[in-house]
Enzyme design. Structure first.
Site, mmCIF file in Angstrom:
data_model
loop_
_atom_site.group_PDB
_atom_site.id
_atom_site.type_symbol
_atom_site.label_atom_id
_atom_site.label_comp_id
_atom_site.label_asym_id
_atom_site.label_seq_id
_atom_site.Cartn_x
_atom_site.Cartn_y
_atom_site.Cartn_z
ATOM 1 N N ASN A 153 -9.806 -40.890 -27.190
ATOM 2 C CA ASN A 153 -10.199 -40.582 -28.557
ATOM 3 C C ASN A 153 -10.962 -39.490 -28.828
ATOM 4 O O ASN A 153 -11.074 -38.833 -27.787
ATOM 5 C CB ASN A 153 -11.058 -41.945 -28.942
ATOM 6 C CG ASN A 153 -10.610 -42.239 -30.496
ATOM 7 O OD1 ASN A 153 -10.576 -41.383 -31.467
ATOM 8 N ND2 ASN A 153 -10.854 -43.639 -30.736
ATOM 9 N N HIS A 183 -24.962 -30.564 -8.836
ATOM 10 C CA HIS A 183 -25.538 -29.247 -8.540
ATOM 11 C C HIS A 183 -26.729 -29.886 -7.493
ATOM 12 O O HIS A 183 -27.220 -31.082 -7.752
ATOM 13 C CB HIS A 183 -26.459 -28.738 -9.625
ATOM 14 C CG HIS A 183 -25.292 -28.274 -10.702
ATOM 15 N ND1 HIS A 183 -24.669 -27.017 -10.660
ATOM 16 C CD2 HIS A 183 -24.783 -28.918 -11.689
ATOM 17 C CE1 HIS A 183 -23.702 -27.076 -11.630
ATOM 18 N NE2 HIS A 183 -23.882 -28.158 -12.337
ATOM 19 N N ARG A 236 -19.795 -59.570 -15.750
ATOM 20 C CA ARG A 236 -19.041 -60.658 -15.177
ATOM 21 C C ARG A 236 -17.468 -60.450 -15.051
ATOM 22 O O ARG A 236 -17.227 -59.504 -15.120
ATOM 23 C CB ARG A 236 -18.943 -61.901 -16.472
ATOM 24 C CG ARG A 236 -18.152 -61.392 -17.630
ATOM 25 C CD ARG A 236 -18.227 -62.485 -18.774
ATOM 26 N NE ARG A 236 -17.260 -62.100 -19.915
ATOM 27 C CZ ARG A 236 -16.122 -62.250 -20.177
ATOM 28 N NH1 ARG A 236 -15.063 -62.756 -19.173
ATOM 29 N NH2 ARG A 236 -15.204 -61.945 -21.066
#
Length: 185
Positions: free
Chosen positions: A82, A112, A180
């Protein structure tokens, strides 16, 4: 050993003129992608295929989209990203089949040094990210360097994935953790 080879081998490197030239080439392509009329589906698809190292069938990326090199990104079929997806691909990014990204998902392979003196030398490094198949990644999720996410996974919106996520789970949070297992129930 040159900096490009060092980068491709997950070693510390400095962005030099060779790497800048590759990024400039990709920035031209992503700029073209991001400024193409949104209803020109075929042109957007053609440009997207020229950006990515490989991009499977039925993939769709909503502009705007950003990445450093593009060539390090390998994506399977039926991928959807998206708006405002960013993939910092200084290392390999592998994304399986049937993966869906919500708006503003960030996939970041770059890192870094922690030590300020070393960091100030402009050294950086990349760690590969692997994302399995049949995944849904919620909006505003950040996937950090070196992470592997299994298949058949749902990542909740706003998560920061800092560690590996196994197959077949719902995971969410900051940092992202397994909530879960995904079951028939």
């Amino acid at each position: 050993m040159d900096n490009k080879t060092r980068m491709e081998n997950a070693m510390a490197y400095i962005v030099d003129e060779t790497l800048v030239a590759e990024m400039k080439q990709n920035k031209r392509l992503t700029h073209l992608f991001n400024t193409t009329d949104p209803w020109e589906f075929e042109k957007l698809d053609e440009i997207a295929h020229s950006i990515f190292g490989s991009l499977g069938k039925n993939a769709w990326i909503n502009p705007p989209f950003y990445c450093d090199y593009g060539s390090h990104i390998r994506v399977g079929k039926n991928f959807f990203a998206n708006y405002n997806c960013t993939i910092i691909d200084v290392a390999e990014v592998h994304i399986g089949d049937n993966v869906f990204f919500g708006p503003r998902v960030g996939v970041y392979t770059a890192g870094h040094p922690i030590d300020a003196e070393v960091r100030n030398t402009q050294l950086e490094y990349g760690k590969k990210i692997t994302i399995g198949s049949s995944l849904c990644v919620g909006a505003n999720t950040v996937i950090n360097p070196g992470v592997a996410i299994g298949s058949n996974v749902v990542i909740g919106s706003g998560s920061v994935v800092t560690k590996d996520i196994p197959d077949g789970v719902v995971a969410a949070g900051v940092p992202c953790r397994v909530i879960r297992s995904i079951t028939d129930q």
